[in-house]
Design a protein around this motif. Structure first.
Motif, PDB file in Angstrom:
ATOM      1  N   ASN A 113       0.365  -0.834  -0.212  1.00  0.00           N
ATOM      2  CA  ASN A 113      -0.036   0.190  -0.220  1.00  0.00           C
ATOM      3  C   ASN A 113       0.780   1.182   0.373  1.00  0.00           C
ATOM      4  N   ALA A 114       1.916   1.365   0.614  1.00  0.00           N
ATOM      5  CA  ALA A 114       2.908   2.331   0.510  1.00  0.00           C
ATOM      6  C   ALA A 114       3.524   2.746  -0.549  1.00  0.00           C
ATOM      7  N   ALA A 115       3.527   1.673  -1.285  1.00  0.00           N
ATOM      8  CA  ALA A 115       4.345   1.534  -2.392  1.00  0.00           C
ATOM      9  C   ALA A 115       3.531   2.148  -3.816  1.00  0.00           C
ATOM     10  N   LEU A 116       2.007   1.816  -3.309  1.00  0.00           N
ATOM     11  CA  LEU A 116       1.123   1.834  -4.188  1.00  0.00           C
ATOM     12  C   LEU A 116       0.751   3.680  -4.109  1.00  0.00           C
ATOM     13  N   VAL A 117       0.703   4.236  -2.951  1.00  0.00           N
ATOM     14  CA  VAL A 117       1.153   5.888  -2.602  1.00  0.00           C
ATOM     15  C   VAL A 117       2.402   6.295  -3.265  1.00  0.00           C
ATOM     16  N   ASN A 118       3.357   6.011  -3.020  1.00  0.00           N
ATOM     17  CA  ASN A 118       4.505   6.618  -3.580  1.00  0.00           C
ATOM     18  C   ASN A 118       4.276   6.740  -4.715  1.00  0.00           C
TER      19      ASN A 118
END
Length: 401
Positions: A113-118
């Motif tokens: 999820n963090a990778a997607l937000v970035n």
């Protein structure tokens, strides 16, 4: 004197012989007396045939419980043989490895999820730079691809987390049905392999099936009755079934037909069927033996007479009736099962005819008789089982309506 006496004795002997001869001649001309018989008019009844079958009770639901995840049995939560409800926990498999796997899967989902937000943030900046023609279009498309990849990674991580949560729920093995549980096949500390190790068995109790097999001749009879509108087929009609257990004399268990198979077994010439029987107290147990009677006909009018009034003439059944002239006449009849201790006569007798019920063995057609009229009475309760007539397929018994 001596000669005269001798001639007198000869004459007397000759006279006596003539007299005896005359008496014998008179006796030969005299007809023998008419035999005495007992007659009665048949008992009229409205009758329903019942066909008899032998079968066993079966659980409608029968589950062999196996684990859906592998692990060490941590707890057993039931008493062998007890009644269990649907969803009740029965076994606990050590959940710790699956709890750790769930935590790891959730961490992977958070990372994705963090990778997607970035990736989405970088794509937003790239859009502004592309509008100002500060970056090449190829670089912008690379940012778009990164967002799609990150979204797919997040979906995969979330799916893994759901699988891990599902596995940890499977560590509590629950009863899928309500019924009676068997004994435990594993104990605390045993290792259970998913899909392989049998933990226990659960069978439903109420309602219960009574399963049996019927001969092809009965099946044909039922088909023809259905076509004629006399009795509905058990495929789509809940025909009544009454059952008695091995130690019972009456039919106290009641159910209805629920299933008839789609083919006749070519080896046995029979077809499978079962009835549904209410079993609220759980008295009936799967595997228990029983004798059932199934509604075998519609209601029809019949005459009842004693079995001893019926003679067999090769393939025919015959009774003797006394006509108005006092002479007996043989009458072919079609017999049925027993009702109230008397034999059903389906065809061949009228309600007012006088049937010979005693003294039948010495009769010949056209013989004059001296008839004594009596009144027939039932010889047994209406629930008495009957024997089968000889035509195929026969009803095993009947009840009066």
């Amino acid at each position: 004197m001596t000669k005269a006496k001798g001639r007198g004795r000869v004459a007397l002997a000759a006279s006596m012989m003539l007299t005896l001869a005359a008496c014998g001649k008179g006796n030969q001309n005299q007809a023998p007396p008419a035999p005495h018989v007992t007659v009665a008019t048949p008992l009229p009844r409205d009758v329903v045939d019942w066909d008899e079958y032998v079968g066993r009770f079966e659980a409608i639901q029968d589950v062999e419980l196996r684990p859906r995840v592998s692990g060490t049995i941590d707890r057993v939560l039931f008493t062998d043989g007890q009644h269990v409800s649907q969803g009740q926990p029965l076994f606990i498999i050590d959940p710790r490895p699956y709890a750790a796997a769930l935590a790891q899967a959730r961490a992977q989902a958070a990372k994705a999820n963090a990778a997607l937000v970035n990736a989405q943030s970088e794509l937003a900046r790239a859009e502004k730079l592309l509008a100002a023609q500060a970056i090449a279009k190829e670089e912008y498309e690379t940012k778009q691809a990164a967002v799609r990849t990150a979204a797919a990674d997040l979906a995969a991580a979330q799916a893994s987390a759901r699988t891990a949560a599902l596995n940890i729920s499977f560590t509590t093995v629950r009863s899928p049905i309500a019924g009676r549980v068997s004994d435990r096949r594993v104990s605390k500390g045993n290792y259970a392999q998913d899909g392989t190790t049998v933990l226990t068995r659960v069978v439903s109790i109420d309602p219960i099936w009574f399963s049996f097999e019927g001969a092809e001749s009965f099946y044909l009879k039922y088909l023809r009755q259905d076509r004629a509108g006399e009795r509905g087929s058990s495929r789509n009609t809940p025909n009544p079934v009454e059952i008695q257990l091995a130690d019972e004399s009456g039919y106290r268990w009641h159910g209805h037909m629920d299933f008839v198979d789609n083919a006749i077994d070519t080896n046995s010439g029979t077809i499978r069927a079962h009835a549904v029987v209410a079993n609220p107290g759980g008295f009936l147990t799967p595997g228990m033996f029983g004798r059932a009677r199934l509604l075998g006909s519609g209601t029809y009018h019949a005459m009842l007479i004693p079995d001893e009034a019926i003679l067999t003439d090769q393939t025919r059944k015959i009774v003797y009736v006394v006509g108005r002239d006092g002479k007996v006449v043989p009458r072919p009849v079609q017999t049925g099962p027993q009702v109230e201790g008397l034999r059903v006569i389906k065809n061949g007798l009228a309600p007012t005819e006088r049937v010979v019920i005693e003294g039948i063995t010495t009769l010949q057609p056209g013989m004059a008789v001296v008839a004594t009229q009596v009144k027939l009475k039932p010889r047994a309760p209406d629930t008495a089982p009957g024997s089968s007539p000889e035509s195929a397929p026969p009803p095993s018994e009947a009840t009066a309506r």
